[in-house]
Write a protein that holds these residues in place. Structure first.
Motif, PDB file in Angstrom:
ATOM      1  N   GLU A 135      29.043  42.771  41.355  1.00 45.97           N
ATOM      2  CA  GLU A 135      28.825  42.742  39.904  1.00 45.97           C
ATOM      3  C   GLU A 135      30.141  42.946  39.150  1.00 45.97           C
ATOM      4  OE1 GLU A 135      26.464  45.446  36.647  1.00 45.97           O
ATOM      5  OE2 GLU A 135      25.373  44.868  38.463  1.00 45.97           O
ATOM      6  N   ASN A 136      30.978  43.856  39.648  1.00 45.03           N
ATOM      7  CA  ASN A 136      32.278  44.089  39.008  1.00 45.03           C
ATOM      8  C   ASN A 136      33.155  42.841  39.072  1.00 45.03           C
ATOM      9  OD1 ASN A 136      31.769  46.751  38.268  1.00 45.03           O
ATOM     10  ND2 ASN A 136      32.553  47.589  40.183  1.00 45.03           N
ATOM     11  N   MET A 137      33.141  42.155  40.209  1.00 46.62           N
ATOM     12  CA  MET A 137      33.942  40.940  40.342  1.00 46.62           C
ATOM     13  C   MET A 137      33.405  39.831  39.441  1.00 46.62           C
ATOM     14  SD  MET A 137      35.154  40.743  44.347  1.00 46.62           S
ATOM     15  CE  MET A 137      33.515  40.714  45.073  1.00 46.62           C
ATOM     16  N   GLN A 138      32.092  39.732  39.331  1.00 48.52           N
ATOM     17  CA  GLN A 138      31.496  38.733  38.449  1.00 48.52           C
ATOM     18  C   GLN A 138      31.885  38.991  36.999  1.00 48.52           C
ATOM     19  OE1 GLN A 138      27.331  39.112  39.433  1.00 48.52           O
ATOM     20  NE2 GLN A 138      27.419  37.524  41.010  1.00 48.52           N
ATOM     21  N   GLN A 139      31.889  40.260  36.605  1.00 48.34           N
ATOM     22  CA  GLN A 139      32.267  40.623  35.237  1.00 48.34           C
ATOM     23  C   GLN A 139      33.713  40.235  34.959  1.00 48.34           C
ATOM     24  OE1 GLN A 139      30.488  42.373  32.300  1.00 48.34           O
ATOM     25  NE2 GLN A 139      32.152  40.967  31.854  1.00 48.34           N
ATOM     26  N   LEU A 140      34.594  40.557  35.882  1.00 49.70           N
ATOM     27  CA  LEU A 140      36.008  40.232  35.705  1.00 49.70           C
ATOM     28  C   LEU A 140      36.223  38.723  35.671  1.00 49.70           C
ATOM     29  CD1 LEU A 140      37.660  42.915  38.012  1.00 49.70           C
ATOM     30  CD2 LEU A 140      37.679  42.856  35.527  1.00 49.70           C
ATOM     31  N   ASN A 141      35.468  38.008  36.492  1.00 50.06           N
ATOM     32  CA  ASN A 141      35.579  36.545  36.496  1.00 50.06           C
ATOM     33  C   ASN A 141      35.169  35.971  35.138  1.00 50.06           C
ATOM     34  OD1 ASN A 141      35.921  33.956  38.023  1.00 50.06           O
ATOM     35  ND2 ASN A 141      33.769  33.746  37.497  1.00 50.06           N
ATOM     36  N   GLU A 142      34.111  36.518  34.548  1.00 48.54           N
ATOM     37  CA  GLU A 142      33.656  36.066  33.226  1.00 48.54           C
ATOM     38  C   GLU A 142      34.715  36.348  32.162  1.00 48.54           C
ATOM     39  OE1 GLU A 142      29.942  37.924  32.397  1.00 48.54           O
ATOM     40  OE2 GLU A 142      28.851  36.859  33.980  1.00 48.54           O
ATOM     41  N   TRP A 143      35.487  37.402  32.354  1.00 51.49           N
ATOM     42  CA  TRP A 143      36.516  37.765  31.387  1.00 51.49           C
ATOM     43  C   TRP A 143      37.799  36.972  31.582  1.00 51.49           C
ATOM     44  CZ3 TRP A 143      35.780  43.792  31.838  1.00 51.49           C
ATOM     45  CH2 TRP A 143      34.652  44.173  31.098  1.00 51.49           C
ATOM     46  N   GLY A 144      37.848  36.139  32.610  1.00 52.55           N
ATOM     47  CA  GLY A 144      39.026  35.288  32.783  1.00 52.55           C
ATOM     48  C   GLY A 144      39.996  35.722  33.858  1.00 52.55           C
ATOM     49  N   TYR A 145      39.666  36.744  34.637  1.00 54.22           N
ATOM     50  CA  TYR A 145      40.509  37.125  35.770  1.00 54.22           C
ATOM     51  C   TYR A 145      40.327  36.098  36.892  1.00 54.22           C
ATOM     52  CZ  TYR A 145      41.149  41.756  33.631  1.00 54.22           C
ATOM     53  OH  TYR A 145      41.475  42.785  32.781  1.00 54.22           O
ATOM     54  N   HIS A 146      41.369  35.899  37.687  1.00 51.57           N
ATOM     55  CA  HIS A 146      41.326  34.910  38.764  1.00 51.57           C
ATOM     56  C   HIS A 146      41.282  35.623  40.115  1.00 51.57           C
ATOM     57  CE1 HIS A 146      42.493  32.148  35.596  1.00 51.57           C
ATOM     58  NE2 HIS A 146      43.561  32.881  35.358  1.00 51.57           N
ATOM     59  N   PHE A 147      40.344  35.232  40.966  1.00 48.98           N
ATOM     60  CA  PHE A 147      40.201  35.866  42.273  1.00 48.98           C
ATOM     61  C   PHE A 147      40.738  34.973  43.383  1.00 48.98           C
ATOM     62  CE2 PHE A 147      37.459  38.700  39.982  1.00 48.98           C
ATOM     63  CZ  PHE A 147      37.537  39.889  40.687  1.00 48.98           C
TER      64      PHE A 147
END
Length: 402
Positions: A135-147
């Motif tokens: 869930e934390n990674m999904q949130q960051l992805n929505e905010w524009g962070y790149h994994f």
């Protein structure tokens, strides 16, 4: 693509820290300016001296270790960075970022930076699949962070599975590929309206609205970062854009905004009308201040020109996006505006919702294209909303070309 770039490498505490040494070395060899920021736990695995030798720069660890009294170290570092990489990224640092926790220098700096952030996770396979981490990674992805997803294989804990930090060469390759393709708007001319308008009653009074222009300015800065040539027609607002390469045209009234938008419209490729333009203006204005009397004051109003309607009627090649700030029947009114004004897409928000009103730093919107495909963007900073809106606009423009 990393040569000459200012790269902040954030190293959090995990056994994979040893790979961050190789990553530092390879980035430096490619001509990048690398500064390493370690968590206290990361220093338990590898000495800061190792990173200092490899990067040829001081290593940062402690928020309160202020070496230069003229600068706040973590803010200076955040502003300096053009690219930020977290490798290895533990479940802990991912959780901090996703929840706005800033309790050490790494998390504090990352929350302050406007650089593109690439996250390379490394952890136990079961930790990586934990719902909280997902869930934390999904949130960051929505905010524009790149994994940069971890590889699968034998892990230090003895398990076999996904969670191994990706190899340094692959991390650099992913970043370079992304940077190379990170200007999809290069060569495009973008026109954006932002802020309120003011309709004069007399020399001291005017009619206006609560718009701050923050959403329009965020869209403009995001477009510039994507390579576009950007012009902003801005109503009266004190907000300043940080990107000095954006052309700004200041106006006051709805008529002035109409004239300015139409001046730049023919040469524009993408037009986003995010301004909150007055629908009515006083039919009569006064050269002197209107004095109060014992009677009620009645001001007769007349319609201003519908800028968006006129653009929809005149558009040729332009991709036209409107905004609809509503308080009821949000999707119904937004859809009606999309069709009536011949738009390619519309961004709809309920300004009565908490976190989505005028003048705030956050927003909640729904993006609707002409195919009536609906994308809901939940509560996030206006910067993040802007970045995600551009992804949707670029997607829809490609679909139309295809």
């Amino acid at each position: 693509m990393v040569r000459g770039k200012n790269i902040l490498l954030g190293v959090s505490g995990g056994i994979a820290v040893y790979k961050a040494c190789a990553l530092t070395s390879k980035l430096t060899q490619k001509g990048a300016n690398v500064r390493v920021l370690m968590t206290e736990n990361a220093t338990k695995f590898v000495s800061p001296l190792t990173f200092q030798a490899l990067s040829r720069n001081p290593v940062y660890i402690d928020t309160f270790d202020e070496k230069d009294p003229e600068k706040i170290a973590h803010i200076d570092l955040a502003d300096w960075a053009e690219i930020a990489i977290i490798a290895p990224a533990t479940a802990n640092i991912i959780g901090k970022l996703a929840n706005g926790i800033a309790d050490d220098m790494l998390s504090t700096t990352l929350l302050a930076t406007r650089a593109e952030v690439y996250i390379a996770p490394a952890m136990n396979v079961h930790m990586y699949a934990n719902p909280a981490v997902v869930e934390n990674m999904q949130q960051l992805n929505e905010w524009g962070y790149h994994f940069i997803e971890p590889g699968a294989g034998y892990l230090a804990c003895g398990y076999v599975g996904k969670g191994r930090l990706e190899e340094p060469e692959t991390i650099i390759e992913v970043i370079e590929d992304h940077q190379q393709n990170d200007e999809p708007l290069k060569g495009k001319r973008v026109l954006i309206s932002a802020g309120p308008t003011r309709e004069v009653i007399d020399p001291v009074r005017f009619l206006s609205n609560r718009s701050s222009g923050k959403m329009g300015f965020a869209l403009a800065e995001a477009a510039a970062e994507l390579g576009a040539e950007v012009t902003v027609v801005a109503g009266p607002t004190g907000n300043q854009m940080k990107n000095g390469g954006i052309k700004r045209v200041d106006v006051v009234s709805a008529e002035e905004m109409y004239q300015a938008i139409h001046r730049f419209f023919p040469e524009s490729d993408i037009v986003i009308k995010a301004a909150a333009v007055s629908d009515y203006r006083p039919k009569q204005t006064f050269k002197e201040k209107v004095k109060k009397s014992g009677d009620d004051l009645i001001i007769e109003m007349e319609r201003t020109k519908d800028i968006l309607q006129s653009l929809g009627e005149e558009k040729q090649h332009q991709f036209l996006v409107g905004f609809a700030a509503e308080t009821e029947k949000v999707l119904e009114y937004g859809k009606g505006k999309l069709e009536k004004k011949n738009l390619d897409a519309i961004v709809i928000n309920n300004v009565s919702s908490e976190g989505a009103g005028f003048a705030g730093d956050t927003n909640i919107v729904t993006y609707l294209n002409r195919k009536l495909e609906e994308e809901n963007l939940p509560l996030a900073s206006k910067k993040a909303i802007a970045e995600n809106l551009w992804k949707l606009i670029i997607r829809d423009m490609k679909d139309e070309l295809d």
